[in-house]
Design an enzyme around this catalytic site. Sequence first.
Site, short mmCIF file in Angstrom:
data_model
loop_
_atom_site.label_atom_id
_atom_site.label_comp_id
_atom_site.label_asym_id
_atom_site.label_seq_id
_atom_site.Cartn_x
_atom_site.Cartn_y
_atom_site.Cartn_z
N LYS A 109 0.88 -1.24 -0.13
CA LYS A 109 -0.07 -0.05 0.01
C LYS A 109 0.79 1.17 0.05
O LYS A 109 0.77 2.10 -0.78
CB LYS A 109 -0.88 0.07 1.38
N GLN A 153 -3.95 -1.78 10.32
CA GLN A 153 -4.00 -3.14 9.78
C GLN A 153 -4.20 -4.49 10.69
O GLN A 153 -3.81 -4.41 11.80
CB GLN A 153 -2.51 -3.71 9.16
N ASP A 164 -10.61 2.94 5.18
CA ASP A 164 -11.02 1.36 5.24
C ASP A 164 -12.51 1.37 5.24
O ASP A 164 -13.43 0.40 4.52
CB ASP A 164 -10.62 0.51 6.21
#
Length: 296
Positions: free
Chosen positions: A53, A97, A120
Site C-alpha cells: 500500500k 492493519q 477502510d
Amino acid sequence: MTATLIDGKMVAKQIRMEAKKRTKVLKEFGVTPGLAAVLVGEDPASMVYVNSKAKTCKRLGLYSEVISRSLDISQDELIGIVNDLNNNDRIHGILVQSPLPKHIDELAVTLAIRPDKDVDGFHPYNVGMLLINKPQMISCTPYGIVKLLEHYELDPSGKEVVVVGRSNIVGKPVAALLMQKAKWANATVTVAHSRTADLAAVCRRGDILIAAIGSPEMITGDMIKDGAVVIDVGINRIDDPETEKGYRLVGDVAFDEVAEKASFITPVPGGVGPMTIAMLISNTVTAAERLSGAVK
Ligand code: NDP
C-alpha cells in the site's frame, strides 16, 4: 472456458491512474494526499499488504507513512497513535492493519479513527451512512466489486445477487451497497452464511454470485446459475510443491468448472484483490479532497 474474464488488474490500474490525476490537481492547491498505515507485530502477510500500500501511494504521488509497533503495544498507546494521526494535517487516510493482537479491542481502535479519515470504511459511522443510503467512505473491497461491475456494464439493478459470507468487511457491506436505491445497485440481495440451509440452491438463484467465504474452491459448478456473473473475493493459500514458493493462491470458487457455466468471472489472483488496494488509494484522495476543501 466460456466465461469472460473480469480483469481486476486492468480496472485497478485505471482507478490508480485517476487517483494519480486527482492527486496532481490537489498538489496544485498545495495539498498532498497522505495515507498512514499502522502495523502491529510482524505478521508476514500484513507486512506485505502494508508495504505494498505504501509503495503504491508513493508511486502515484501520495504521501505515505507506515507506523510499526511491536505486539506488546497497549491499547492506550495504539489509540494515542490514532489520535495523533487524526490531528495530523499531512494525513488524510488512516488504516490500522488487522489482525491485531488479542489484548487489543479492535472496535475501540476503529471507533478512535476520525470517520472522515477512515479510508477502510469500517467505522460504524461510515457503515451506518451506507445503510441509510448516504455513503461517505465506502469500504474498499465492496466498492471495488461495484467498480468491476460498472466497468463491465453488468448492471445489478433488478438482478438477484447472492452474497456468500456475512463478514463486516466484505459480505455485509457489499450486500448493503448493492441493495441501495442508487446507480449500479438496486439489486435483490440474499446473504448466505454457514447456517444457510441448502447453500447450493440459494447460490443457483444468483444472477450475480459473490463468494467471500475463505474456503478454497468451495463454490462448484453445480452451484451456479447458467450465465451468472461470478465474483470471487476469496484469497486462500494451498500447498503446491510444484511451485517455487510451495503454495499457490486460489479463490473460494472452483474456477475451471464455474467458468464453464458463468458469463463473467473474476480470477484469483488478479480479480478483486487489486481493486481493494486501488479503492483504498482512491478513498485517500477523496478524503484529501474533502478535508482540504480544495476540490469541490
Ligand atoms: P470471514 O471469515 O470474516 O467471513 C467468512 C464468511 O463466510 C462468514 O460469514 C461465514 O459464515 C461464511 N462461511 C464460512 N464457511 C461457510 C460455509 N461452509 N458455507 C457458507 N458460508 C460459510 O472472512 P472475510 O469476509 O474477511 O474474507 C472472506 C475471504 O475473502 C477470505 O478468503 C479473505 O482472505 C478474502 N478477502 C479478500 C479481499 C480482497 O481484497 N480480495 C479482502 C478481504 C477478504 P458465518 O458468519 O456463519 O461464520
